[in-house]
Design a protein around this motif. Structure first.
Motif, mmCIF file in Angstrom:
data_model
loop_
_atom_site.group_PDB
_atom_site.id
_atom_site.type_symbol
_atom_site.label_atom_id
_atom_site.label_comp_id
_atom_site.label_asym_id
_atom_site.label_seq_id
_atom_site.Cartn_x
_atom_site.Cartn_y
_atom_site.Cartn_z
ATOM 1 N N LEU A 184 17.521 -0.965 -22.055
ATOM 2 C CA LEU A 184 18.553 -1.071 -21.095
ATOM 3 C C LEU A 184 18.047 -0.552 -19.599
ATOM 4 O O LEU A 184 18.349 -1.316 -18.505
ATOM 5 C CB LEU A 184 19.797 -0.497 -21.563
ATOM 6 C CG LEU A 184 21.004 -0.601 -20.553
ATOM 7 C CD1 LEU A 184 21.407 -1.831 -20.336
ATOM 8 C CD2 LEU A 184 22.056 0.192 -21.389
ATOM 9 N N PRO A 185 17.408 0.514 -19.492
ATOM 10 C CA PRO A 185 17.062 0.876 -18.172
ATOM 11 C C PRO A 185 16.226 -0.125 -17.447
ATOM 12 O O PRO A 185 16.285 -0.230 -16.154
ATOM 13 C CB PRO A 185 16.237 2.324 -18.403
ATOM 14 C CG PRO A 185 17.031 2.658 -19.902
ATOM 15 C CD PRO A 185 17.064 1.433 -20.582
ATOM 16 N N GLN A 186 15.219 -0.639 -18.122
ATOM 17 C CA GLN A 186 14.448 -1.604 -17.364
ATOM 18 C C GLN A 186 15.188 -2.654 -16.951
ATOM 19 O O GLN A 186 14.858 -3.432 -15.737
ATOM 20 C CB GLN A 186 13.271 -1.996 -18.279
ATOM 21 C CG GLN A 186 12.031 -1.039 -18.688
ATOM 22 C CD GLN A 186 12.398 -0.015 -19.589
ATOM 23 O OE1 GLN A 186 13.471 -0.461 -20.527
ATOM 24 N NE2 GLN A 186 11.914 1.001 -19.769
ATOM 25 N N ALA A 187 15.992 -3.354 -17.593
ATOM 26 C CA ALA A 187 17.042 -4.298 -17.332
ATOM 27 C C ALA A 187 17.798 -3.934 -16.068
ATOM 28 O O ALA A 187 17.933 -4.926 -15.169
ATOM 29 C CB ALA A 187 17.659 -4.678 -18.260
ATOM 30 N N ARG A 188 18.307 -2.808 -15.820
ATOM 31 C CA ARG A 188 18.810 -2.358 -14.845
ATOM 32 C C ARG A 188 17.981 -2.252 -13.551
ATOM 33 O O ARG A 188 18.419 -2.630 -12.274
ATOM 34 C CB ARG A 188 19.626 -1.019 -15.004
ATOM 35 C CG ARG A 188 20.671 -1.071 -15.805
ATOM 36 C CD ARG A 188 21.185 0.409 -16.323
ATOM 37 N NE ARG A 188 22.423 0.206 -17.120
ATOM 38 C CZ ARG A 188 22.999 1.289 -17.982
ATOM 39 N NH1 ARG A 188 22.073 2.324 -18.046
ATOM 40 N NH2 ARG A 188 23.754 0.862 -18.541
ATOM 41 N N GLU A 189 16.785 -1.638 -13.682
ATOM 42 C CA GLU A 189 15.690 -1.787 -12.635
ATOM 43 C C GLU A 189 15.455 -3.326 -12.177
ATOM 44 O O GLU A 189 15.461 -3.561 -11.037
ATOM 45 C CB GLU A 189 14.669 -1.062 -13.059
ATOM 46 C CG GLU A 189 14.461 0.247 -13.026
ATOM 47 C CD GLU A 189 13.286 0.948 -13.684
ATOM 48 O OE1 GLU A 189 12.122 0.271 -13.688
ATOM 49 O OE2 GLU A 189 13.194 2.150 -14.155
ATOM 50 N N ARG A 190 15.250 -3.973 -13.219
ATOM 51 C CA ARG A 190 15.106 -5.567 -12.597
ATOM 52 C C ARG A 190 16.225 -6.041 -12.056
ATOM 53 O O ARG A 190 15.796 -6.963 -11.098
ATOM 54 C CB ARG A 190 14.803 -6.377 -13.929
ATOM 55 C CG ARG A 190 14.550 -7.691 -13.707
ATOM 56 C CD ARG A 190 12.944 -8.086 -13.113
ATOM 57 N NE ARG A 190 12.897 -9.461 -13.019
ATOM 58 C CZ ARG A 190 12.695 -9.851 -11.952
ATOM 59 N NH1 ARG A 190 12.666 -9.516 -10.745
ATOM 60 N NH2 ARG A 190 12.394 -11.429 -11.859
ATOM 61 N N ALA A 191 17.429 -6.045 -12.696
ATOM 62 C CA ALA A 191 18.640 -6.496 -11.800
ATOM 63 C C ALA A 191 18.682 -5.956 -10.297
ATOM 64 O O ALA A 191 19.116 -6.561 -9.430
ATOM 65 C CB ALA A 191 19.965 -5.855 -12.554
ATOM 66 N N ALA A 192 18.278 -4.448 -9.990
ATOM 67 C CA ALA A 192 18.261 -4.167 -8.630
ATOM 68 C C ALA A 192 17.357 -4.762 -7.774
ATOM 69 O O ALA A 192 17.378 -5.050 -6.650
ATOM 70 C CB ALA A 192 18.067 -2.667 -8.946
ATOM 71 N N ASP A 193 15.933 -5.017 -8.522
ATOM 72 C CA ASP A 193 15.025 -5.952 -7.824
ATOM 73 C C ASP A 193 15.761 -7.403 -7.457
ATOM 74 O O ASP A 193 15.376 -7.475 -6.327
ATOM 75 C CB ASP A 193 13.894 -5.973 -8.702
ATOM 76 C CG ASP A 193 13.250 -4.653 -8.841
ATOM 77 O OD1 ASP A 193 13.364 -3.716 -8.009
ATOM 78 O OD2 ASP A 193 12.441 -4.684 -9.843
ATOM 79 N N ILE A 194 16.434 -7.771 -8.277
ATOM 80 C CA ILE A 194 16.994 -9.088 -7.860
ATOM 81 C C ILE A 194 17.916 -9.026 -6.849
ATOM 82 O O ILE A 194 17.934 -9.923 -5.994
ATOM 83 C CB ILE A 194 17.657 -9.732 -9.413
ATOM 84 C CG1 ILE A 194 16.452 -9.888 -10.201
ATOM 85 C CG2 ILE A 194 18.380 -10.999 -9.101
ATOM 86 C CD1 ILE A 194 16.927 -10.369 -11.617
ATOM 87 N N ARG A 195 18.628 -7.921 -6.868
ATOM 88 C CA ARG A 195 19.588 -7.910 -5.946
ATOM 89 C C ARG A 195 18.876 -7.476 -4.682
ATOM 90 O O ARG A 195 19.405 -8.190 -3.482
ATOM 91 C CB ARG A 195 20.614 -6.475 -6.217
ATOM 92 C CG ARG A 195 21.776 -6.781 -6.668
ATOM 93 C CD ARG A 195 22.831 -5.616 -6.767
ATOM 94 N NE ARG A 195 22.363 -4.420 -7.497
ATOM 95 C CZ ARG A 195 22.308 -4.374 -8.723
ATOM 96 N NH1 ARG A 195 22.495 -5.205 -9.506
ATOM 97 N NH2 ARG A 195 21.703 -3.094 -9.210
ATOM 98 N N GLN A 196 17.898 -6.876 -4.295
ATOM 99 C CA GLN A 196 17.183 -6.584 -3.084
ATOM 100 C C GLN A 196 16.799 -8.114 -2.749
ATOM 101 O O GLN A 196 16.654 -8.503 -1.253
ATOM 102 C CB GLN A 196 16.221 -5.874 -3.258
ATOM 103 C CG GLN A 196 16.518 -4.422 -3.495
ATOM 104 C CD GLN A 196 17.340 -3.796 -2.231
ATOM 105 O OE1 GLN A 196 16.816 -4.100 -1.334
ATOM 106 N NE2 GLN A 196 18.181 -3.125 -2.581
ATOM 107 N N MET A 197 16.409 -9.168 -3.608
ATOM 108 C CA MET A 197 15.672 -10.260 -3.351
ATOM 109 C C MET A 197 16.950 -11.190 -2.458
ATOM 110 O O MET A 197 16.598 -11.859 -1.554
ATOM 111 C CB MET A 197 15.236 -10.973 -4.477
ATOM 112 C CG MET A 197 14.014 -10.414 -5.074
ATOM 113 S SD MET A 197 13.461 -10.841 -6.731
ATOM 114 C CE MET A 197 13.214 -12.762 -6.277
ATOM 115 N N LEU A 198 18.109 -10.995 -3.194
ATOM 116 C CA LEU A 198 19.092 -11.616 -2.659
ATOM 117 C C LEU A 198 19.721 -11.361 -1.250
ATOM 118 O O LEU A 198 19.905 -12.101 -0.429
ATOM 119 C CB LEU A 198 20.400 -11.673 -3.539
ATOM 120 C CG LEU A 198 20.298 -12.555 -5.043
ATOM 121 C CD1 LEU A 198 21.471 -12.049 -5.746
ATOM 122 C CD2 LEU A 198 20.339 -13.800 -4.554
ATOM 123 N N VAL A 199 19.563 -9.955 -1.088
ATOM 124 C CA VAL A 199 19.997 -9.544 0.113
ATOM 125 C C VAL A 199 18.808 -9.937 1.442
ATOM 126 O O VAL A 199 18.977 -10.294 2.474
ATOM 127 C CB VAL A 199 19.740 -7.778 0.049
ATOM 128 C CG1 VAL A 199 19.771 -7.321 1.632
ATOM 129 C CG2 VAL A 199 20.823 -7.302 -0.676
#
Length: 153
Positions: free
Chosen positions: A64-79
């Motif tokens: 779960l913590p790694q999935a949250r980090e990956r989701a944050a990376d994806i959000r940065q890509m979208l921004v």
């Protein structure tokens, strides 16, 4: 705001249809009817306005913590204006090093699989129908050279 915990994920049971459990900020846990648990990120594509679901990784392979980090990376890509689904697909599908033409494929197939002919082609020369030159007087006959040959001598 985090709604998922490892204990909730481990205890989640599969149902008759696909079930989604939200963690927050676009991160979801998808639970398939066969019991497969996958972390996903749901977002809206800026260009078309369509909702997309990007699979991140299966649950036991990624915590779960790694999935949250990956989701944050994806959000940065979208921004930044990049499409994470296109980039993930481009990372999986390698680009060919050279362009392959039909001619090159045909030549490769011919070299590998075409049967090599050891005999010369028959009737290549219209004058040489029986393996002799046009001026020869011998007739092949039915059984070799047994038929008498009529000559003016």
């Amino acid at each position: 705001m985090s709604a998922l915990t490892n204990r909730l994920i481990e205890r989640a049971k599969p149902q008759a249809t696909t079930k989604f459990m939200a963690d927050g900020d676009g991160l979801y846990l998808r639970i398939e009817p066969n019991g497969t648990k996958t972390f996903c990120y749901r977002y809206t594509e800026a260009a078309t306005g369509k909702r997309k679901l990007l699979a991140i990784a299966p649950f036991p392979a990624m915590a779960l913590p790694q999935a949250r980090e990956r989701a944050a990376d994806i959000r940065q890509m979208l921004v930044a204006g990049r499409d994470p689904m296109r980039e993930a697909h481009a990372a999986r599908v390698p680009k060919p090093e050279t362009s392959v033409t039909v001619r090159a494929l045909a030549e490769e197939w011919k070299a590998r699989y075409a049967r090599v002919r050891y005999k010369p082609a028959r009737h290549a020369d219209p004058d040489d129908r029986h393996g002799r030159a046009f001026g020869d007087r011998k007739s092949p006959g039915r059984r070799g050279n047994r038929t008498p040959h009529l000559t003016g001598d």
